[in-house]
Structures are given as structure tokens and as C-alpha cells.
Design a protein around this motif. Structure first.
Motif, PDB file in Angstrom:
ATOM      1  N   CYS A 150       0.844  -1.197   0.000  1.00 28.93           N
ATOM      2  CA  CYS A 150       0.000   0.000   0.000  1.00 28.93           C
ATOM      3  C   CYS A 150       0.885   1.255   0.000  1.00 28.93           C
ATOM      4  O   CYS A 150       1.781   1.393   0.827  1.00 28.93           O
ATOM      5  CB  CYS A 150      -0.920   0.006   1.221  1.00 28.93           C
ATOM      6  SG  CYS A 150      -2.019   1.440   1.303  1.00 28.93           S
ATOM      7  N   VAL A 151       0.604   2.140  -0.938  1.00 28.07           N
ATOM      8  CA  VAL A 151       1.345   3.398  -1.055  1.00 28.07           C
ATOM      9  C   VAL A 151       0.484   4.532  -0.506  1.00 28.07           C
ATOM     10  O   VAL A 151      -0.676   4.684  -0.889  1.00 28.07           O
ATOM     11  CB  VAL A 151       1.711   3.691  -2.526  1.00 28.07           C
ATOM     12  CG1 VAL A 151       2.372   5.069  -2.653  1.00 28.07           C
ATOM     13  CG2 VAL A 151       2.626   2.610  -3.082  1.00 28.07           C
ATOM     14  N   GLY A 157       8.208   4.694   0.934  1.00 23.87           N
ATOM     15  CA  GLY A 157       8.024   3.249   0.868  1.00 23.87           C
ATOM     16  C   GLY A 157       6.571   2.821   0.843  1.00 23.87           C
ATOM     17  O   GLY A 157       5.666   3.581   0.502  1.00 23.87           O
ATOM     18  N   THR A 158       6.349   1.561   1.223  1.00 24.76           N
ATOM     19  CA  THR A 158       5.014   0.975   1.234  1.00 24.76           C
ATOM     20  C   THR A 158       4.753   0.334   2.587  1.00 24.76           C
ATOM     21  O   THR A 158       5.652   0.191   3.404  1.00 24.76           O
ATOM     22  CB  THR A 158       4.862  -0.084   0.125  1.00 24.76           C
ATOM     23  OG1 THR A 158       5.792  -1.161   0.381  1.00 24.76           O
ATOM     24  CG2 THR A 158       5.150   0.500  -1.255  1.00 24.76           C
ATOM     25  N   GLY A 159       3.500  -0.076   2.806  1.00 28.09           N
ATOM     26  CA  GLY A 159       3.150  -0.714   4.069  1.00 28.09           C
ATOM     27  C   GLY A 159       1.892  -1.546   3.939  1.00 28.09           C
ATOM     28  O   GLY A 159       1.278  -1.622   2.865  1.00 28.09           O
ATOM     29  N   ALA A 342       1.470  16.488  -2.278  1.00 28.22           N
ATOM     30  CA  ALA A 342       2.459  15.410  -2.331  1.00 28.22           C
ATOM     31  C   ALA A 342       2.028  14.249  -3.216  1.00 28.22           C
ATOM     32  O   ALA A 342       2.754  13.263  -3.317  1.00 28.22           O
ATOM     33  CB  ALA A 342       2.748  14.893  -0.923  1.00 28.22           C
ATOM     34  N   GLY A 343       0.859  14.337  -3.847  1.00 26.12           N
ATOM     35  CA  GLY A 343       0.421  13.240  -4.706  1.00 26.12           C
ATOM     36  C   GLY A 343      -1.082  13.097  -4.777  1.00 26.12           C
ATOM     37  O   GLY A 343      -1.810  14.078  -4.954  1.00 26.12           O
ATOM     38  N   VAL A 344      -1.552  11.862  -4.603  1.00 31.86           N
ATOM     39  CA  VAL A 344      -2.970  11.550  -4.778  1.00 31.86           C
ATOM     40  C   VAL A 344      -3.458  10.722  -3.594  1.00 31.86           C
ATOM     41  O   VAL A 344      -2.765   9.815  -3.132  1.00 31.86           O
ATOM     42  CB  VAL A 344      -3.205  10.749  -6.082  1.00 31.86           C
ATOM     43  CG1 VAL A 344      -4.693  10.467  -6.287  1.00 31.86           C
ATOM     44  CG2 VAL A 344      -2.648  11.501  -7.287  1.00 31.86           C
ATOM     45  N   ILE A 345      -4.649  11.041  -3.098  1.00 28.76           N
ATOM     46  CA  ILE A 345      -5.309  10.196  -2.106  1.00 28.76           C
ATOM     47  C   ILE A 345      -6.652   9.772  -2.684  1.00 28.76           C
ATOM     48  O   ILE A 345      -7.369  10.582  -3.289  1.00 28.76           O
ATOM     49  CB  ILE A 345      -5.483  10.921  -0.750  1.00 28.76           C
ATOM     50  CG1 ILE A 345      -6.074   9.971   0.295  1.00 28.76           C
ATOM     51  CG2 ILE A 345      -6.306  12.187  -0.872  1.00 28.76           C
ATOM     52  CD1 ILE A 345      -6.056  10.526   1.714  1.00 28.76           C
ATOM     53  N   GLU A 346      -6.973   8.489  -2.534  1.00 33.38           N
ATOM     54  CA  GLU A 346      -8.208   7.934  -3.076  1.00 33.38           C
ATOM     55  C   GLU A 346      -9.175   7.610  -1.948  1.00 33.38           C
ATOM     56  O   GLU A 346      -8.767   7.128  -0.885  1.00 33.38           O
ATOM     57  CB  GLU A 346      -7.915   6.670  -3.881  1.00 33.38           C
ATOM     58  CG  GLU A 346      -7.011   6.908  -5.089  1.00 33.38           C
ATOM     59  CD  GLU A 346      -6.724   5.626  -5.861  1.00 33.38           C
ATOM     60  OE1 GLU A 346      -6.984   4.515  -5.309  1.00 33.38           O
ATOM     61  OE2 GLU A 346      -6.247   5.709  -6.997  1.00 33.38           O
TER      62      GLU A 346
END
Length: 381
Positions: A150-151, A157-159, A342-346
Motif C-alpha cells: 500500500c502506497v 516506501g510501502t506498508g 504530495a500526490g494523490v489520495i483515493e
């Protein structure tokens, strides 16, 4: 006698925030004494929080107080506090979606919730709002899972994916999804005159404005807003005017003094290409459904708060609001993609339109969380 006092504590990163998690039983029962102790733990008031655990940033000066449930439909009680940095105060008016992501793992680690194979469901009673958040926490054997793919934009990183459902948080602070009863209000705001604003309360209350109505593009980086006090003042006045419209206070100065921080203000626009401030990579208009920037305690949020994302996506589904007007095919969408600095949140979101406006039936985000430190913090007695 020792001049130091010790308190068990855990530091967790939840989503794009970091907080100090404390057991209610380890704190004084008197609210004033409790808050004085928490301020010492964080090293507040001090702009650097050099003598405590605070990170001198609103996103790292947060506390979560956890205890046994006070209602039968919950597994734990969770109180969120926004700890002042250079001010000796703690804000309990609203919740933090990112810090909420760490509550389930913390509760499992502390034995407050019975573990289940594969996934442990934690029903979290957020005492700030009186609402239930349901957290699906992945397990790795007998431990909370940490590794995964999960990003979360804004986190390296991921988690392991933690799913948080906020569909029960309609009217979190002001008791109604549309606190004024209107999808759009026209407010008189010092610095920009009359302006259209949508005030929505799901997860946390937000006031939405079109970026173009306040002379912005909606793609600004944090430093472009934070370095201009006159812009922050206009955005604070929008927040104050929204509070006045809701009847919280008769004037903007009184409203701002009475209710700090909420509603948060988001200035939004159509999907637009922009560069992330974190790594310079481009977010393209095809990747998102709207572009948004959010003001949080007089600074632009460097990413996007979880509860803010829930409210933004819910507003997209509510007929007539500014986000609903901006997003194409808003009522058909099941996944709303928000472009932030900082990017995208869904956000997984759905609504039942039998009432004509839209009743939110799902509002869920994925987050990751990780325990950073578990031990004891010392403060001067």
C-alpha cells in the motif's frame, strides 16, 4: 526524591502524520492536569519543542489518548488532541484521520482488542465527534502486519493496508452533513468580498471554495501559501465567515477566537497537471478527479488529512456543492481521487440519493501505520 516523572508512551506514524499514543489510565483524570502533562511530554510551548517529543510541525504535534470503550458498539475509546507548538493549548474540537490509522494497531498491541486471523476489525469510538470509525487491521500471524504494497503519498516506501470506514461520521462536529442546510452559501469575506462557499461536515468539517475565486490556481506548493501572510489571513477569514453563517459567533474575530482550526478550508479546482513538492514528479489531470489544497492551523497541509479526504469525497457526492459541480460524473463515481501537494489520495465513497441530496453510505480510505517507538517518556515533575 526524583525530579523526573515517567509515563509509558508509544510513537506511531499514522498515514502522513506522527503522534504520541498514550493510555488514558496512565494520565491524570483531571482534564487540566492531563493537558499540562501532555504539553510537557511534547515540549510545548516552544517553537522547536526542543524539550519534548513534538516535531515542531502541526503534523507531528498530535496526541492520541486510548482507553476502554464507553459505549457497547465500540472496542476502544479514542480522543485526539492537536497539541499547540508555541502556544500552551490542546485542541479537542475535531478528529485526525491519519492519527486514527494508528489506533487499531495500538489497541491490538496493548491487548485491548481480541486478535483475529488475517484481519482484526477494531470499532473505534472517537470521543471528539461521538462517532464510530471501523478499522480493518491486517495481521501477520499473531502480530499487526507492517509490510505490504500500500502506497500513501507523502510517506516513504510501502506498508500494510489499513482500511478506515468513516461512513458513520456524518455531522462529526456541527451535527449535520450540511451545517447551514445549503450546498452553497454566499459569504461576505474581508479581503475578497462576496464568495461562494460549501460547508460540509463528514469526518471533519470543511469549507470549500473555488481556487480561482480567491486568485489562486489550486496547484500551489506549501511554501507559496505559507510565505504570504495576507493569503493565510483571507483563508482564515473564510473560515470565520463560515462559522458566523453557522451561528457560532456574531463576528469573524469572535468566531476565530472561539473555534480554532475548524472548519478547515480547501481551495479546489478541476483536474490539473502539477508538480509534487516532495520529489518534483508530475501528477497528471488523468490521475485525479479534482485538485485541492487544504489549510490546517494557518498552514497549508503538506499532504491531505484523512478526514479532510473523507469530507472532500463526500462533498463530491452531495448534489449542488462546489466539489460536486467541479467533478465530472460526480454522482456515478465510486472512487474519488484527490490531487494534493504530495500526490494523490483515493477515497471509496457512495451515496443513496433517495433523499434528493445524497446520504453517504460509504466513505473509506486506506492508510498505513507503523510503530516507531514503545517505551517511557520523562518530564520534569
Amino acid at each position: 526524591m526524583s525530579t523526573m516523572k515517567s509515563i509509558p508512551c508509544t510513537i506511531l506514524r499514522g498515514g502522513t502524520s506522527k503522534g504520541v499514543y498514550l493510555m488514558a489510565s496512565d494520565l491524570p483524570s483531571d482534564p487540566k492536569e492531563r493537558d499540562e502533562l501532555i504539553l510537557k511530554i511534547f515540549g510545548s510551548p516552544d517553537v522547536r519543542q526542543i524539550d519534548g517529543l513534538g516535531g515542531a510541525d502541526p503534523l507531528t504535534s498530535k496526541v492520541a489518548i486510548i482507553g476502554p470503550p464507553s459505549r457497547p458498539d465500540a472496542d476502544v475509546d479514542y480522543t485526539f488532541g492537536q497539541v499547540g507548538i508555541d502556544e500552551a493549548g490542546i485542541g479537542y474540537q475535531a478528529n485526525c484521520g491519519n492519527i486514527s490509522a494508528g489506533v487499531g494497531p495500538f489497541a491490538i498491541d496493548k491487548g485491548l482488542v481480541e486478535k483475529a486471523a488475517g484481519k482484526t476489525v477494531v470499532r473505534i469510538h472517537n470521543t471528539n465527534t461521538g462517532k464510530i470509525i471501523t478499522a480493518d487491521v491486517p495481521m501477520d500471524g499473531d502480530e499487526v502486519a507492517v509490510k505490504g504494497d500500500c502506497v500513501v503519498e507523502g510517506v516513504p516506501g510501502t506498508g500494510a493496508k489499513i482500511m478506515l470506514d468513516y461512513s458513520d461520521t456524518v455531522g462529526s462536529v456541527f451535527k449535520r452533513m450540511l451545517p447551514t442546510g445549503n450546498p452553497v452559501d454566499i459569504l461576505e469575506v474581508p479581503g475578497c468580498g462576496k464568495i461562494e462557499v460549501s460547508i460540509v461536515d463528514v469526518g471533519n468539517p470543511l469549507a470549500f471554495v473555488r481556487a480561482s475565486d480567491i486568485g489562486l490556481t489550486g496547484t500551489e506548493k506549501p511554501e507559496e501559501i505559507d510565505s504570504h501572510p495576507e493569503l493565510i489571513e483571507i483563508l482564515e477569514n473564510i473560515r470565520g465567515a463560515a462559522l458566523v453563517r453557522m451561528g457560532i459567533a456574531p463576528s469573524i474575530p469572535e468566531a476565530l477566537a472561539k473555534v480554532p482550526g475548524i472548519p478547515m478550508v480547501a481551495f479546489i479546482t478541476e483536474p490539473t497537471d502539477y508538480e509534487k513538492f516532495t520529489d518534483g514528479k508530475t501528477v497528471t489531470e488523468e490521475q485525479i478527479d479534482l485538485t485541492s489544497r487544504l489549510i490546517f492551523v494557518k498552514k497549508m497541509h503538506k499532504t491531505y488529512p484523512g478526514t479532510g479526504a473523507v469530507c472532500t469525497a463526500s462533498a463530491v457526492k452531495i448534489k449542488g456543492t462546489i466539489p460536486n459541480q467541479i467533478v465530472k460524473n460526480a454522482e456515478e463515481l465510486k472512487l474519488v481521487r484527490i490531487g494534493h501537494p504530495a500526490g494523490v489520495i483515493e477515497v471509496e465513497v457512495d451515496a443513496d440519493y433517495s433523499n434528493g441530496i445524497g446520504k453517504i453510505t460509504r466513505a473509506a480510505i486506506d492508510r498505513t501505520a507503523r510503530k516507531i517507538m514503545d517505551g517511557t517518556v520523562y518530564v520534569t515533575d
